[in-house]
Design a protein around this motif. Structure first.
Motif, PDB file in Angstrom:
ATOM      1  N   ILE A  70       0.897  -1.059  -0.131  1.00 36.13           N
ATOM      2  CA  ILE A  70       0.206  -0.059   0.043  1.00 36.13           C
ATOM      3  C   ILE A  70       0.640   1.406  -0.005  1.00 36.13           C
ATOM      4  O   ILE A  70       0.491   2.294  -0.176  1.00 36.13           O
ATOM      5  CB  ILE A  70      -1.092   0.173   1.302  1.00 36.13           C
ATOM      6  CG1 ILE A  70      -0.427  -0.158   2.489  1.00 36.13           C
ATOM      7  CG2 ILE A  70      -2.167  -1.058   0.895  1.00 36.13           C
ATOM      8  CD1 ILE A  70      -1.589  -0.024   3.743  1.00 36.13           C
ATOM      9  N   VAL A  85       1.778   4.045  -4.129  1.00 41.04           N
ATOM     10  CA  VAL A  85       1.685   3.100  -4.876  1.00 41.04           C
ATOM     11  C   VAL A  85       1.097   3.662  -6.224  1.00 41.04           C
ATOM     12  O   VAL A  85       0.057   4.224  -6.123  1.00 41.04           O
ATOM     13  CB  VAL A  85       0.771   1.962  -4.604  1.00 41.04           C
ATOM     14  CG1 VAL A  85       0.384   0.895  -5.509  1.00 41.04           C
ATOM     15  CG2 VAL A  85       1.261   1.278  -3.247  1.00 41.04           C
ATOM     16  N   TYR A  87      -1.072   3.232  -8.641  1.00 36.40           N
ATOM     17  CA  TYR A  87      -1.937   2.414  -8.964  1.00 36.40           C
ATOM     18  C   TYR A  87      -2.803   2.615 -10.351  1.00 36.40           C
ATOM     19  O   TYR A  87      -3.676   2.144 -11.101  1.00 36.40           O
ATOM     20  CB  TYR A  87      -3.366   2.092  -8.040  1.00 36.40           C
ATOM     21  CG  TYR A  87      -3.382   3.824  -7.351  1.00 36.40           C
ATOM     22  CD1 TYR A  87      -4.312   4.734  -7.943  1.00 36.40           C
ATOM     23  CD2 TYR A  87      -3.148   3.806  -5.921  1.00 36.40           C
ATOM     24  CE1 TYR A  87      -4.624   5.780  -7.319  1.00 36.40           C
ATOM     25  CE2 TYR A  87      -3.289   5.214  -5.414  1.00 36.40           C
ATOM     26  CZ  TYR A  87      -3.871   6.152  -6.058  1.00 36.40           C
ATOM     27  OH  TYR A  87      -4.148   7.161  -5.404  1.00 36.40           O
ATOM     28  N   ILE A 112     -17.236  -2.322   0.801  1.00 37.54           N
ATOM     29  CA  ILE A 112     -16.317  -2.268   2.031  1.00 37.54           C
ATOM     30  C   ILE A 112     -15.077  -1.076   1.643  1.00 37.54           C
ATOM     31  O   ILE A 112     -14.900  -0.187   2.359  1.00 37.54           O
ATOM     32  CB  ILE A 112     -15.726  -3.395   2.538  1.00 37.54           C
ATOM     33  CG1 ILE A 112     -16.736  -4.412   3.045  1.00 37.54           C
ATOM     34  CG2 ILE A 112     -14.309  -3.152   3.467  1.00 37.54           C
ATOM     35  CD1 ILE A 112     -16.235  -5.862   3.327  1.00 37.54           C
ATOM     36  N   PHE A 113     -14.668  -1.462   0.534  1.00 35.82           N
ATOM     37  CA  PHE A 113     -13.620  -0.447  -0.025  1.00 35.82           C
ATOM     38  C   PHE A 113     -13.760   0.803  -0.237  1.00 35.82           C
ATOM     39  O   PHE A 113     -12.994   1.848  -0.553  1.00 35.82           O
ATOM     40  CB  PHE A 113     -12.549  -1.293  -0.813  1.00 35.82           C
ATOM     41  CG  PHE A 113     -11.809  -2.355  -0.194  1.00 35.82           C
ATOM     42  CD1 PHE A 113     -10.634  -2.036   0.660  1.00 35.82           C
ATOM     43  CD2 PHE A 113     -12.298  -3.654  -0.283  1.00 35.82           C
ATOM     44  CE1 PHE A 113     -10.084  -2.993   1.276  1.00 35.82           C
ATOM     45  CE2 PHE A 113     -11.961  -4.667   0.298  1.00 35.82           C
ATOM     46  CZ  PHE A 113     -10.371  -4.322   1.173  1.00 35.82           C
ATOM     47  N   ALA A 114     -14.962   1.121  -0.660  1.00 32.50           N
ATOM     48  CA  ALA A 114     -15.595   2.223  -1.368  1.00 32.50           C
ATOM     49  C   ALA A 114     -15.744   3.115  -0.092  1.00 32.50           C
ATOM     50  O   ALA A 114     -15.102   3.590   0.699  1.00 32.50           O
ATOM     51  CB  ALA A 114     -16.614   2.154  -2.340  1.00 32.50           C
ATOM     52  N   GLY A 115     -17.105   3.533   0.297  1.00 34.15           N
ATOM     53  CA  GLY A 115     -17.579   4.257   1.467  1.00 34.15           C
ATOM     54  C   GLY A 115     -17.058   5.656   1.541  1.00 34.15           C
ATOM     55  O   GLY A 115     -16.704   5.960   0.656  1.00 34.15           O
ATOM     56  N   GLU A 116     -16.969   6.362   2.569  1.00 34.36           N
ATOM     57  CA  GLU A 116     -16.715   7.587   2.591  1.00 34.36           C
ATOM     58  C   GLU A 116     -15.301   7.860   2.187  1.00 34.36           C
ATOM     59  O   GLU A 116     -15.111   8.929   1.482  1.00 34.36           O
ATOM     60  CB  GLU A 116     -16.576   7.922   4.249  1.00 34.36           C
ATOM     61  CG  GLU A 116     -18.035   8.632   4.434  1.00 34.36           C
ATOM     62  CD  GLU A 116     -18.005   8.635   6.254  1.00 34.36           C
ATOM     63  OE1 GLU A 116     -17.374   9.581   6.642  1.00 34.36           O
ATOM     64  OE2 GLU A 116     -18.828   7.969   6.861  1.00 34.36           O
ATOM     65  N   LEU A 117     -14.365   7.060   2.528  1.00 35.97           N
ATOM     66  CA  LEU A 117     -13.198   7.385   2.198  1.00 35.97           C
ATOM     67  C   LEU A 117     -12.661   6.342   1.014  1.00 35.97           C
ATOM     68  O   LEU A 117     -12.923   5.077   1.447  1.00 35.97           O
ATOM     69  CB  LEU A 117     -12.163   7.034   3.329  1.00 35.97           C
ATOM     70  CG  LEU A 117     -11.530   8.475   4.278  1.00 35.97           C
ATOM     71  CD1 LEU A 117     -10.962   8.055   5.571  1.00 35.97           C
ATOM     72  CD2 LEU A 117     -11.024   9.536   3.470  1.00 35.97           C
ATOM     73  N   VAL A 118     -12.499   6.632  -0.019  1.00 34.69           N
ATOM     74  CA  VAL A 118     -12.164   5.417  -1.040  1.00 34.69           C
ATOM     75  C   VAL A 118     -10.986   5.014  -1.027  1.00 34.69           C
ATOM     76  O   VAL A 118      -9.775   5.499  -1.098  1.00 34.69           O
ATOM     77  CB  VAL A 118     -12.822   6.107  -2.284  1.00 34.69           C
ATOM     78  CG1 VAL A 118     -12.396   5.025  -3.266  1.00 34.69           C
ATOM     79  CG2 VAL A 118     -14.039   6.600  -2.392  1.00 34.69           C
ATOM     80  N   ASP A 119     -10.727   3.638  -0.970  1.00 36.95           N
ATOM     81  CA  ASP A 119      -9.701   2.907  -1.225  1.00 36.95           C
ATOM     82  C   ASP A 119      -9.261   2.924  -2.750  1.00 36.95           C
ATOM     83  O   ASP A 119      -9.924   2.118  -3.545  1.00 36.95           O
ATOM     84  CB  ASP A 119      -9.747   1.468  -0.670  1.00 36.95           C
ATOM     85  CG  ASP A 119      -8.372   0.633  -0.622  1.00 36.95           C
ATOM     86  OD1 ASP A 119      -7.644   0.970  -1.559  1.00 36.95           O
ATOM     87  OD2 ASP A 119      -7.906   0.212   0.427  1.00 36.95           O
ATOM     88  N   GLU A 120      -8.455   3.750  -2.935  1.00 35.41           N
ATOM     89  CA  GLU A 120      -7.918   3.915  -4.255  1.00 35.41           C
ATOM     90  C   GLU A 120      -7.258   2.662  -4.972  1.00 35.41           C
ATOM     91  O   GLU A 120      -7.557   2.500  -6.162  1.00 35.41           O
ATOM     92  CB  GLU A 120      -7.180   5.334  -4.488  1.00 35.41           C
ATOM     93  CG  GLU A 120      -7.790   6.604  -4.266  1.00 35.41           C
ATOM     94  CD  GLU A 120      -8.907   6.884  -5.161  1.00 35.41           C
ATOM     95  OE1 GLU A 120      -9.108   6.335  -6.416  1.00 35.41           O
ATOM     96  OE2 GLU A 120      -9.827   7.917  -4.723  1.00 35.41           O
ATOM     97  N   ILE A 121      -6.598   2.006  -4.401  1.00 33.37           N
ATOM     98  CA  ILE A 121      -5.709   0.875  -4.704  1.00 33.37           C
ATOM     99  C   ILE A 121      -7.037  -0.239  -5.326  1.00 33.37           C
ATOM    100  O   ILE A 121      -6.753  -0.627  -6.125  1.00 33.37           O
ATOM    101  CB  ILE A 121      -4.777   0.367  -3.676  1.00 33.37           C
ATOM    102  CG1 ILE A 121      -3.882   1.584  -3.482  1.00 33.37           C
ATOM    103  CG2 ILE A 121      -4.166  -0.893  -4.184  1.00 33.37           C
ATOM    104  CD1 ILE A 121      -3.099   1.100  -2.063  1.00 33.37           C
ATOM    105  N   ARG A 265      -0.967  -4.354   2.980  1.00 28.23           N
ATOM    106  CA  ARG A 265      -1.991  -5.017   3.438  1.00 28.23           C
ATOM    107  C   ARG A 265      -2.422  -6.445   3.256  1.00 28.23           C
ATOM    108  O   ARG A 265      -2.238  -6.978   2.022  1.00 28.23           O
ATOM    109  CB  ARG A 265      -3.243  -4.124   2.469  1.00 28.23           C
ATOM    110  CG  ARG A 265      -4.492  -4.682   3.003  1.00 28.23           C
ATOM    111  CD  ARG A 265      -5.603  -3.560   2.311  1.00 28.23           C
ATOM    112  NE  ARG A 265      -5.626  -4.008   0.840  1.00 28.23           N
ATOM    113  CZ  ARG A 265      -6.135  -3.125   0.075  1.00 28.23           C
ATOM    114  NH1 ARG A 265      -6.782  -1.944   0.418  1.00 28.23           N
ATOM    115  NH2 ARG A 265      -6.188  -3.343  -1.480  1.00 28.23           N
TER     116      ARG A 265
END
Lengths: 338, 666, 267, 279
Positions: A70, A85, A87, A112-121, A265
């Motif tokens: 990550i 990273v 990406y 899970i990975f989107a949400g308020e803070l987006v997991d860009e990876i 991760r």
């Protein structure tokens, strides 16, 4: 987008896969090796195992690998340089020949990975992924997709769904824009057709319960002794979570060699004791039964509440992988009739 | 907030001739966490130490690395300096760039790099050092002396005279040991018993000494300052408090034909006996294996004749538990029976005896009242052959070491023989004459020059009987290895001195180490010759290796001195570099699984079982507990602990890992 | 099977045990571990050739730890595990009743530890033909080939720790891989993390593993971990004449030293 | 590439280290990059993930008040791998910080009310942020009472600030140590926090109670507050659970349906009562 119906024959399918690999796309499909079928990189259609009901592991590692960098860092005398990273450079990936349940699994993962803070990876991997699923002709004792709003011919999560109609031909449903892009680039391989009733070509799987019933039951049974009873033979490994297409829990770990290091991760499981263990020694989920309850509640109560969707696609992988026959469908059925 | 100081020592030119010390210091200054770095010609000198002390204060250092010689050399010096600077002494580490670097490498960049790496490792280590406090252990000021020979007697008397209590345990019915069996002693020819017996009596009479004879060590537990010892007092079948030593029982015992151990089988004794007339205590014991009553259920004559009614046929072994603070091991030696030399005919020919038997023959209190008469027919032997090194210095057949005392006692035997048999001729086969010691060489020369002992340098190959004579066949290496044949009337074999029987078992009970010959091992052959590896247990006399009397006595006094030092304080201070089992607050308690696989590996018996109980007193867990009094910090338990629950203070896993990491990932 | 059931029923009925640990029919034609607390419940108890899971594992779980006394249907692997656990001070003889069952499925009645030791000696370790073939194949390899073989074999590992979770000998409350100060074993399931994890585990089991093969059976990605353990056990047996699971009193070869130990590994 | 990777921390420099108590330290942290500093803002109650590269991340609240701009502070006790290596750092060293995460103390809603702060041991840091925030906006609130207890005198953190609060006429500070933890110079009270609270018997009228402390203290403090007439809505506390990500993805800090990291760490007693006992 409205679903576009097409037909494709097997030789055209082989050509399609060839075109994918030639254009630099990475194609992952079930491949049988030493008796077990897993998703692996394929070059031609011959590499692919079309028969397996479900690969041992799900297709989630295509977007959520078991270990993923990550960030990386370099320590100097009085500073640390952190490297992101890149990406944007992730390859284009085709998931091919996965089952509808696998495709459906990308939805709760994305939630899970989107949400308020987006997991860009994660987001970058998912955006680069096109899912070409194949409907199930067969089901086994562990399958229960029809009980969790899925089905052997369900299109959820797929960009394209193929259903084998004859020995040589697949009925094609183009579900998304991504799917349509493939169609547009390869129109020569597809034949037109009207909508077909897929039912005769699909596995028969009886519905045992509904997600909604489970969700409702869970409202009142948090303190029930059913969790102790069900979890009694659970050995506390993480196999169920690791093979699950919808389980997204992870751990973050640093690894350093000399001045340079990587922050990873990697998959984790709510079944592990140290998952929630405080440094003080206090553990909010001390007993295995609490951890089993967490697993069920997370998928059937918390996720519906938080993300308006269920965290289980009924693929049955957890039950197949369990060393001590913790069969989730059986347990859910028990809960449904409480 | 690590603020480490690095001090590079030149050690004169010892280090600086090979390692570029200013460069090392310069590089070390840039290590993360290093707040100060310097080099100096002699760090251990007064100005060098002041440098350390001042730097700690000035730069508010939290730890120091002295990069110099081996920690064996100067760690205590710099720990003191560290403490003087106001830090915990254990915040000091030595980086050994002398023995590990400058002394073993050529000058060059690679050598400098190695010195830098060594310093880097220690910097990473000292960052993770914990402040440690010395361990205080209470001391029971009673000593246990095991063995009542001359070494044990000396140790006991010295300790007792220093004002401490002593418990002495002797396996035989009387104290005295081998010395009480000797006739005269070399090199002065003093009567052995005459000089020993007063010391034996002193033991019996000293109010600070409690004597248990006919007793053995059953078990030893605990640690320095705090041993708990169980003593098995074997049943003598005689009430010691009533017996007045009149000797009526031994006189009247009808069963008198038992081989006399004290006379090494060269005489008989009754089934109820006192081993020798000067025995201390002068109380008889019944040999149950020989007594008619014990064998057949009939007799009891001794009981009838005993006026004080002291005979107790129903007496049983008694276990006595004592608490002691230190143990002196003085269990002595034995001599090898020579039956492993069948070519010397031992056992086959009655007139081939060992050195100790000769002592008895020459002793005024012996079976022949001091006349040299051969066992077979009581004749006075006119030609006698002594064979030195019978089994010693013989790696092929016997033992490889030198038994040390044989050269001297063989010379003594030759002299005594000549004094008693004026027309007799003594021949001595020898390998070398080892007579190093005050007046020793003079003594052997006296045997040769005044008493005409004929020394033949060579080994005996065979002894056999011909026409009533013992034919000793050997080679004279000074005469071109010519074969020598001597017709002797009697042969004395100076057989090898070996560990006492039961030594191994005793060593295991006490957890002291022993060598391949079962002699107890000293902690350091040069600097700790009377200590064992187990704190609080000391060695004196021939249980360590063959020794003569003055050496045994000197060692015994050394042990007494050590024990008196130990007892000088009511608490003893130990280095806190010991193993610790991880302990945590509930609900975890510990990561220890209680498998106790660490127990068998501990050479010091320091690992105990600790029961963890909850508030209601219910057993929750069993955990390993490391007794801080016993642990010597060797770390073996750390290596076998699978759950990584044991750490050595000062050498924690974290510290070791940091060192390796610093080395591999620099 | 009936005699096993009878025994279990009697033990519960006579209050000799509070719990019987055995098997019942599971889902999808599988069998599974089950816990019986009443004589009536024992109707569901089964024992057949599929009951190969090493249920000795559960002896260290809460349910068994909390029971004052219990019985266990014990095939030779389970018996070996019990003896080894006892040798490592993890279970006490007075708490456990062993219902001994041979490899062939024949009930030999209740075993105390002494009888269990005898029983264990008469029941050889079972090794499947394919396992034997694999061992031979690996043994024929050069050192480098062996290393490469295992790196490759461990590569699919996902660190789900099912091997550890299903192993009766992996009872540490805090596993080495969870000990992070220092972090001995990388947690991440990459090449080195997997390698170090499995090597560490193999070494911790060397001389203690009773070779039930549960690690392999439970592994979702089918790593032949049992082979690794088996080869190590074999080595320990050969070099140190020590074998786990035969006695309730035991000092593992790797934490003991005797004068006859070979030192031929010092080169 | 613009950094949108949510796992990449800000770079922060340790400006000042204060030793608070044995094994407890406070770091004052400043952004290394001006740009980060200008974008950053937080509100009281929030927390962050502090990185020591090579060791990992650890979660603590932001212990300074949002009203004190230009820096953040955190206070931690050496316990695990990360906190131990944090403790090894020096002023001037660089660490990583991700945040702010979590919800806030709704101090806007507390305007015109009395505030009763109850803290125990190392749980004063989250409270300190609110206290200073409220004291910096002192005119918004009526009476401010602080009850702070620790195991012993040496375990009390922020000793200078306690003295400062004590000296202020507009703050009523009560400090206490557990029986046996006092020293000869101790001028505060001796007794456990719930006991002292009972003795103080503060009015619940128009009052907000904020409670932070070890679980055992919280357990015994709530009933006292209830007895004093505090309603569940007016009692606030913070929860702690093991965390990795800090934003509700890694899956370990949930208590029932709420994630402590995302939906907490601040909860009212009313919310707490709706949660299953998994904290």
């Amino acid at each position: 987008m409205e679903i576009i119906n097409k037909l494709i024959d097997k030789s055209a399918l082989a050509t399609l896969i060839e075109r994918f690999t030639k254009s630099g796309k990475e194609v992952f499909a079930p491949v049988k090796s030493k008796g077990i079928s897993e998703f692996a990189r394929v070059e031609t259609i011959q590499d692919i195992d079309f028969e397996t009901i479900a690969t041992k592991q799900s297709a989630k590692s295509l977007v959520f690998p078991k270990v993923e960098k990550i960030l990386s860092y370099e320590k100097t005398f009085d500073d640390v340089i952190v490297n992101n990273v890149d990406y944007t450079q992730f390859p284009e990936v085709i998931a091919f020949g996965n089952r509808p349940c696998d495709a459906a699994g990308f939805i709760p993962l994305d939630a899970i990975f989107a949400g308020e803070l987006v997991d860009e990876i994660f987001k970058a991997r998912l955006e680069k992924l096109t899912v070409i699923s194949i409907s199930c002709k067969k089901a086994d004792d562990y399958c229960f997709c029809t009980s969790v709003n899925g089905g052997p011919g369900n299109t959820t999560g797929s960009d394209i769904l193929l259903t084998e109609t004859t020995a040589d031909e697949y009925f094609v449903e183009i579900v998304t824009e991504k799917g349509k892009a493939i169609l547009d680039a390869n129109t020569d391989l597809f034949k037109d057709t009207a909508a077909i009733d897929k039912t005769p070509f699909l596995a028969k799987l009886e519905q045992q319960f509904t997600q909604e019933v489970i969700n409702e039951k869970l409202n009142g049974i948090f303190e029930s002794d059913i969790w102790d009873k069900q979890a009694m033979r659970c050995v506390g490994c993480g196999a169920c979570a690791f093979v699950c297409p919808a389980c997204g829990c992870f751990d973050i770990q640093d690894e350093t060699k000399g001045k340079n290091g990587v922050r990873h991760r990697c998959w984790d499981s709510c079944g592990f004791k140290i998952f929630t263990l405080h440094t003080s020694g206090h553990n909010p989920r001390e007993k295995q039964a609490q951890r089993w309850r967490q697993r069920i509640y997370h998928k059937f109560s918390y996720q519906p509440e938080q993300q308006k969707l269920f965290g289980c696609v009924g693929c049955g992988r957890c039950s197949r992988a369990c060393p001590s026959d913790m069969n989730i469908a059986e347990h859910l059925k028990e809960i449904a009739v409480l | 907030m690590a603020r480490i100081g690095v001090f590079i020592c030149h050690c004169g030119e010892n280090i600086s001739a090979t390692v570029d010390c200013p460069k090392v210091s310069e590089v070390a200054a840039k290590f993360p966490g290093v707040a100060f770095s310097t080099d100096y010609k002699y760090m251990c000198s007064d100005p060098g130490q002041s440098l350390v002390v001042n730097a700690i204060k000035e730069h508010k250092l939290t730890g120091i690395v002295v990069s110099a010689c081996s920690p064996r050399m100067h760690e205590p010096t710099f720990r003191r300096a560290c403490a003087e600077g106001g830090l915990n002494p254990y915040q000091c580490e030595m980086a050994n760039i002398r023995e590990h670097c400058s002394w073993v490498h050529e000058k060059g960049d690679k050598t400098d790099q190695k010195a830098i790496d060594i310093v880097r490792m220690m910097v990473e280590k000292v960052k993770r050092n914990n402040a440690l406090l010395p361990i205080k252990v209470p001391v029971t000021k009673t000593a246990l002396v095991i063995g009542g020979g001359v070494a044990g007697i000396q140790a006991a008397l010295d300790i007792a005279n220093a004002g401490h209590k002593v418990i002495m345990v002797e396996r035989d019915p009387s104290i005295g040991g081998h010395m009480s069996q000797l006739s005269e002693t070399f090199p002065t020819l003093d009567c052995s018993q005459c000089i020993l017996t007063p010391r034996m009596v002193e033991v019996a009479q000293n109010p600070n000494i409690k004597l248990y004879t006919y007793a053995e060590i059953e078990s030893v537990e605990g640690f320095v300052g705090n041993f708990n010892v169980k003593i098995r007092k074997k049943a003598k079948s005689v009430d010691e408090t009533l017996c007045n030593g009149c000797g009526m029982c031994t006189t009247k015992c009808p069963n008198k034909k038992n081989p006399n151990e004290f006379e090494l089988g060269m005489g008989n004794r009754p089934a109820i006996y006192v081993p020798f007339p000067q025995a201390v205590p002068n109380i008889p014991v019944i040999d149950k294996t020989q007594c008619t009553y014990y064998k057949n259920g009939k007799c009891k004559i001794c009981e009838k004749v005993c006026q004080p009614k002291a005979i107790r046929f129903d007496q049983e072994d008694e276990i006595i538990e004592v608490a002691v603070g230190a143990i002196a091991l003085c269990t002595g030696f034995d001599i090898k029976k020579t039956d492993f030399f069948p070519e010397y005919g031992y056992g086959k020919y009655k007139d081939i005896i060992d050195g100790l038997q000769f002592e008895r023959l020459a002793s005024a209190s012996g079976p022949t009242s001091g006349e040299i008469r051969r066992p077979s027919d009581g004749q006075v032997p006119k030609k006698i052959v002594f064979v030195a090194c019978a089994g010693s210095r013989d790696p092929a057949k016997g033992i490889e070491y030198c038994s040390k005392i044989c050269c001297m006692y063989t010379a003594k035997h030759a002299i005594l023989y000549k004094h008693k048999v004026h027309d007799g001729q003594a021949y001595i086969f020898y390998m070398d004459i080892r007579a190093a010691g005050k007046n020793y060489d003079e003594f052997t020369r006296r045997a040769i020059e005044e008493d005409q002992a004929q020394y033949i340098r060579g080994r005996v190959s065979r002894i056999y009987e011909r026409d009533g004579k013992l034919i000793v066949v050997g080679a004279d290496t000074l005469m071109n290895a010519q074969t020598v044949e001597i017709e002797a009337d009697m042969v004395v074999l100076a057989t090898a001195g070996v560990a006492n029987k039961g030594a191994e078992e005793l060593a295991q009970k006490l957890h002291v180490s022993y060598d391949q010959h079962k002699f107890f091992s000293e902690a350091h052959p040069k600097l700790k010759p009377v200590e064992t590896n187990t704190a609080g247990i000391y060695l004196a006399g021939a249980c360590q290796s063959p020794k003569d009397i003055p050496e045994s006595v000197a060692a015994a006094s050394g042990v007494a001195g050590k024990i008196a030092c130990l007892f000088a304080n009511s608490e003893l201070t130990r280095e806190p570099l010991i193993a610790m089992v991880d302990r945590q607050a509930p609900p975890m308690y510990s990561s220890c699984t209680g498998c106790f696989l660490c127990q068998p590996v501990c050479p010091y018996n320091a690992i105990e079982r600790e029961e963890v109980k909850d508030r209601n007193g219910n057993l929750v867990r069993e955990l390993a507990f490391i007794n801080p009094g016993l642990c010597q910090g060797c770390g073996t338990c750390v290596a076998v602990c699978k759950s990584k629950s044991i750490d050595i203070e000062g050498y924690t896993n974290l510290q070791m890992y940091a060192e390796v990491d610093a080395l591999l990932n620099s | 099977m009936e005699d096993i059931k009878k025994l279990a029923r009697e033990l519960l009925a006579d209050n000799k045990v509070q719990l019987v640990l055995g098997f019942e029919n599971g889902t999808a034609n599988r069998v599974r571990p089950a816990f019986f607390t009443t004589p009536e419940a024992v109707d569901k108890l089964i024992y057949n050739e599929f009951c190969i899971q090493n249920i000795a594992l559960y002896l260290k779980k809460d349910i068994c730890q909390h029971a004052a006394s219990l019985a266990i249907t014990a095939n030779p692997n389970v018996v070996r595990s019990i003896l080894q656990l006892a040798a490592e001070n993890q279970i006490k003889e007075e708490k456990i009743k062993i219902i001994g069952i041979t490899h062939e499925g024949k009930c030999v009645g209740l075993l105390d530890f002494k009888a269990a030791e005898e029983f264990s000696k008469t029941q050889p370790k079972g090794l499947k033909d394919e396992d034997k073939a694999l061992i031979e194949k690996i043994q024929a390899m050069s050192l480098e080939e062996k290393f490469d073989y295992w790196v490759e074999a461990f590569s699919p590992c996902i660190k789900c720790y099912a091997c550890r979770a299903s192993c009766p000998m992996c009872y540490c409350g805090k596993c080495n891989v969870e000990s992070n100060n220092p972090q001995w074993i990388p947690v991440a399931p990459h090449k080195y993390g997997n390698m170090e994890w499995h090597m560490m585990r193999a070494m911790h089991l060397a001389g203690r593993c009773i070779n039930c093969g549960e690690c392999n059976r439970s592994c979702p990605v089918d790593i032949p971990l049992n082979i690794l353990s088996y080869m190590l056990s074999d080595f320990v047996l050969e070099e140190f004449e020590s074998e786990a699971g035969l006695s309730a009193v035991f000092t593992p070869a790797l934490s003991s030293y005797t004068m006859v130990d070979k030192e031929n590994f010092i080169k | 590439m613009e950094n949108t990777n949510i796992y990449v921390p800000y770079k922060m420099k340790i400006e000042k280290i204060t030793e608070e108590a044995p094994f407890v330290k406070t770091f004052r942290l400043k952004f290394v990059n001006e740009e980060d500093a200008s974008k950053f803002s937080f509100r009281t109650g929030q927390f962050g993930e502090y990185s020591v590269y090579g060791e990992g991340e650890s979660t603590f609240c932001i212990a300074s008040a949002p009203t004190r701009e230009g820096y953040i502070e955190c206070t931690f006790r050496e316990a695990g791998r990360v906190t131990k290596s944090l403790a090894n750092l020096d002023e001037g060293d660089v660490i990583g910080f991700r945040g702010p995460y979590g919800n806030i103390f709704p101090i806007e809603e507390w305007k015109g009310k009395n505030l009763l702060f109850i803290a125990g041991g190392i749980a004063l840091p989250p409270m300190r942020s609110v206290i200073w925030n409220c004291l910096d906006l002192r005119e918004n609130f009526k009476d401010v009472t602080i009850l702070y207890g620790a195991r012993s005198v040496s375990d009390l953190v922020y000793k200078h600030e306690l003295a400062e609060w004590n000296a202020r006429p507009d703050v009523n500070l009560v400090t206490t140590v557990d029986p046996g933890g006092e020293d000869p110079d101790w001028k505060g009270k001796v007794g456990f926090v719930p006991t002292i609270l009972s003795e103080m018997s503060p009015s619940s009228e128009n009052t907000i109670a904020i409670v932070c402390g070890p679980p055992i203290m919280i357990k015994f403090t709530f009933p006292v507050l209830e007895k004093l007439g505090f309603t569940d809505e007016n009692v606030f506390t913070t929860l702690e659970n093991r965390m990795k990500c800090g934003f509700g993805k890694c899956g370990r800090c949930n208590v029932g349906k709420v994630f402590v990291c995302k939906d907490g760490p601040v909860f009212t007693l009313k919310q707490m009562k709706e949660l299953p006992n998994e904290y």
